[in-house]
Design a protein around this motif. Sequence first.
Motif, mmCIF file in Angstrom:
data_model
loop_
_atom_site.group_PDB
_atom_site.id
_atom_site.type_symbol
_atom_site.label_atom_id
_atom_site.label_comp_id
_atom_site.label_asym_id
_atom_site.label_seq_id
_atom_site.Cartn_x
_atom_site.Cartn_y
_atom_site.Cartn_z
ATOM 1 N N SER A 92 -4.347 -32.204 23.865
ATOM 2 C CA SER A 92 -4.066 -32.141 25.303
ATOM 3 C C SER A 92 -5.294 -31.629 26.040
ATOM 4 C CB SER A 92 -2.876 -31.220 25.578
ATOM 5 O OG SER A 92 -1.712 -31.686 24.916
ATOM 6 N N LEU A 94 -6.791 -29.677 28.835
ATOM 7 C CA LEU A 94 -6.377 -28.620 29.753
ATOM 8 C C LEU A 94 -7.365 -28.432 30.900
ATOM 9 C CD1 LEU A 94 -5.078 -25.912 27.231
ATOM 10 C CD2 LEU A 94 -3.855 -27.845 28.253
ATOM 11 N N ILE A 100 -8.651 -27.100 36.082
ATOM 12 C CA ILE A 100 -7.519 -26.927 35.179
ATOM 13 C C ILE A 100 -6.454 -27.973 35.498
ATOM 14 C CG2 ILE A 100 -5.684 -25.365 34.424
ATOM 15 C CD1 ILE A 100 -7.498 -23.042 35.100
ATOM 16 N N GLU A 104 -0.560 -30.348 32.596
ATOM 17 C CA GLU A 104 -0.730 -30.306 31.136
ATOM 18 C C GLU A 104 -0.567 -28.885 30.625
ATOM 19 O OE1 GLU A 104 -1.156 -32.793 27.824
ATOM 20 O OE2 GLU A 104 -0.923 -33.216 29.961
ATOM 21 N N MET A 105 -1.023 -27.914 31.393
ATOM 22 C CA MET A 105 -0.829 -26.508 31.025
ATOM 23 C C MET A 105 0.670 -26.198 30.930
ATOM 24 S SD MET A 105 -3.784 -24.596 30.863
ATOM 25 C CE MET A 105 -3.380 -22.978 31.528
ATOM 26 N N CYS A 108 2.314 -27.908 27.865
ATOM 27 C CA CYS A 108 1.959 -27.244 26.602
ATOM 28 C C CYS A 108 2.413 -25.785 26.561
ATOM 29 C CB CYS A 108 0.452 -27.313 26.374
ATOM 30 S SG CYS A 108 -0.202 -28.980 26.174
ATOM 31 N N LEU A 115 -5.685 -19.272 28.310
ATOM 32 C CA LEU A 115 -6.842 -20.144 28.476
ATOM 33 C C LEU A 115 -8.114 -19.332 28.704
ATOM 34 C CD1 LEU A 115 -8.013 -22.995 28.810
ATOM 35 C CD2 LEU A 115 -7.423 -22.858 31.242
#
Length: 226
Positions: A92, A94, A100, A104-105, A108, A115
């Motif tokens: 993925s 990120l 950012i 997707e953050m 996941c 991060l």
Amino acid sequence: MAIVFIRTVIVFLVLILSMRLMGKRQLGELELSEVVVAVLISDMASHPLQDIGVPLFNGLLPVIVLLCCEILISGAIVSSIRFRALVCGRPSILIENGKIIQSEMKRCRFTVDELAEDLRKKGITDISKVKYAILETDGTLSVLPYASEKPPSAADLKIQVDDFSIPYTIISSGRILEHNLRDSGHDIQWLNAQLSSRNISSPKDVYYMTVDKSERIYILPKEPEK
């Protein structure tokens, strides 16, 4: 007491063999299926140790079955891209172009703090300098900074440097590794000559010795016993 000792040794040896058969990749990084297998094996292997009334074979059979399943799954993962994506998932992205990817953050379940922590571990504090940050299938974060942010290499600076080779370990803790000595293209006479030129009387007096293909030799004598 003797029965408990023998059962423990047998279970230990079976587990060592199982981990060895799983391969180096599984020992270095755990995918989802491998985590499941590792947890189940550790739990099932404890039963015949905790209760000697349980037949030893009954405790080892599930471990063997799980091992076979893991080997089959690993083979399928290697041969089938679709099955690999189904079992292991996909990487993925990120961070892309210094930004950012919030969706997707969220997908996941990766927090900004996590991060930032992973970026700091790689020596990066400014997200805007990151071209891509990719969450791999094993949970590690791969960070690719912009080309302008990477340290220059010898090729970039047009500097001629000697290439390197992996050195052969010739002596380890006073013991000669004869197969490494042969693979390095040398023999015992050469070794004795190298030691003699450094006033070392015996390989037993050497803690560590290596030689590479460029004939660079490293010798660390043993420290005197106190």
